[in-house]
Design an enzyme around this catalytic site. Structure first.
Site, PDB file in Angstrom:
ATOM      1  N   HIS A  88      -3.801  11.439  11.519  1.00 45.35           N
ATOM      2  CA  HIS A  88      -2.655  10.629  11.937  1.00 45.35           C
ATOM      3  C   HIS A  88      -2.199  11.176  13.279  1.00 45.35           C
ATOM      4  O   HIS A  88      -2.184  12.389  13.490  1.00 45.35           O
ATOM      5  CB  HIS A  88      -1.499  10.757  10.933  1.00 45.35           C
ATOM      6  CG  HIS A  88      -0.190  10.310  11.502  1.00 45.35           C
ATOM      7  ND1 HIS A  88       0.190   8.987  11.517  1.00 45.35           N
ATOM      8  CD2 HIS A  88       0.810  10.999  12.127  1.00 45.35           C
ATOM      9  CE1 HIS A  88       1.377   8.891  12.113  1.00 45.35           C
ATOM     10  NE2 HIS A  88       1.774  10.094  12.488  1.00 45.35           N
TER      11      HIS A  88
ATOM     12  N   PHE B 198       0.805  -1.230   0.000  1.00 40.90           N
ATOM     13  CA  PHE B 198       0.000   0.000   0.000  1.00 40.90           C
ATOM     14  C   PHE B 198       0.836   1.277   0.000  1.00 40.90           C
ATOM     15  O   PHE B 198       0.286   2.382   0.007  1.00 40.90           O
ATOM     16  CB  PHE B 198      -0.956   0.014   1.206  1.00 40.90           C
ATOM     17  CG  PHE B 198      -0.257  -0.108   2.533  1.00 40.90           C
ATOM     18  CD1 PHE B 198       0.268   1.008   3.171  1.00 40.90           C
ATOM     19  CD2 PHE B 198      -0.125  -1.348   3.148  1.00 40.90           C
ATOM     20  CE1 PHE B 198       0.918   0.906   4.395  1.00 40.90           C
ATOM     21  CE2 PHE B 198       0.522  -1.471   4.380  1.00 40.90           C
ATOM     22  CZ  PHE B 198       1.042  -0.331   4.996  1.00 40.90           C
TER      23      PHE B 198
END
EC number: 2.7.4.6
Length: 136
Positions: A117, A58
Site C-alpha cells: 500500500h 469488500f
C-alpha cells in the site's frame, strides 16, 4: 522538494518473504527509508486506516486480510515520494493492470493480495503516517 509517504508491505508480502526484495526496489528508486517497523495490526488501526472504505462490500474482507499477519510499515522520503512509490508499486490488480517491472507486476498474485500500500496524496500520507507512526 522532499516529500514523505507511508508504505505498507501487507501480510502477503511478509508471509512470502518479499520484504528485502521490496525494500531493495524502493532504495533503487532513490527513496530513503526514514522509519520502518514490523507491526501486528489490530482492528482499531485497520478500521482507521481503511475508514474511506467503510460500508463497501469488500470492507470486512479487507480488515480480515490486513489483520491476518504482520505488516511492515515504513515512512519513505524523497522527491515526489508519493508518485515515485505508486509508480514503483504498479496497478492495484497485479494480474491485469500492473506493468512488468513494478512490484505488483512482477510479484503480485491477485487484487486483494497485492503486496503493498502507498499513500495516494499528501493529505493521505500525513494522516496515514500519524496513524502508523504517531508524532513522527
Amino acid at each position: 522538494m522532499t516529500e514523505r509517504t507511508l508504505v505498507l508491505i501487507k501480510p502477503d508480502g511478509v508471509q512470502r518473504r518479499l520484504i528485502g526484495e521490496i525494500i531493495s526496489r524502493i532504495e533503487a528508486k532513490g527513496l530513503t527509508v526514514a522509519a520502518l517497523e514490523l507491526k501486528n495490526v489490530d482492528d482499531a488501526l485497520a478500521r482507521a486506516h481503511y475508514a474511506e472504505h467503510e460500508g463497501k462490500p469488500f470492507f470486512a474482507s479487507l480488515l480480515e486480510f490486513i489483520t491476518s499477519g504482520p505488516v511492515v510499515a515504513a515512512i519513505l522520503e524523497g522527491p515526489r515520494a508519493i508518485a515515485a512509490f505508486r509508480q514503483l508499486a504498479g496497478g492495484t490488480d497485479p494480474v491485469e493492470k500492473a506493468t512488468p517491472g513494478t512490484i505488483r507486476g512482477d510479484l503480485g498474485l491477485e487484487t486483494q493480495f497485492n503486496l503493498v500500500h502507498g499513500s495516494d496524496s499528501p493529505d493521505s500520507a500525513a494522516r496515514e503516517i500519524e496513524l502508523w507512526f504517531p508524532g513522527r
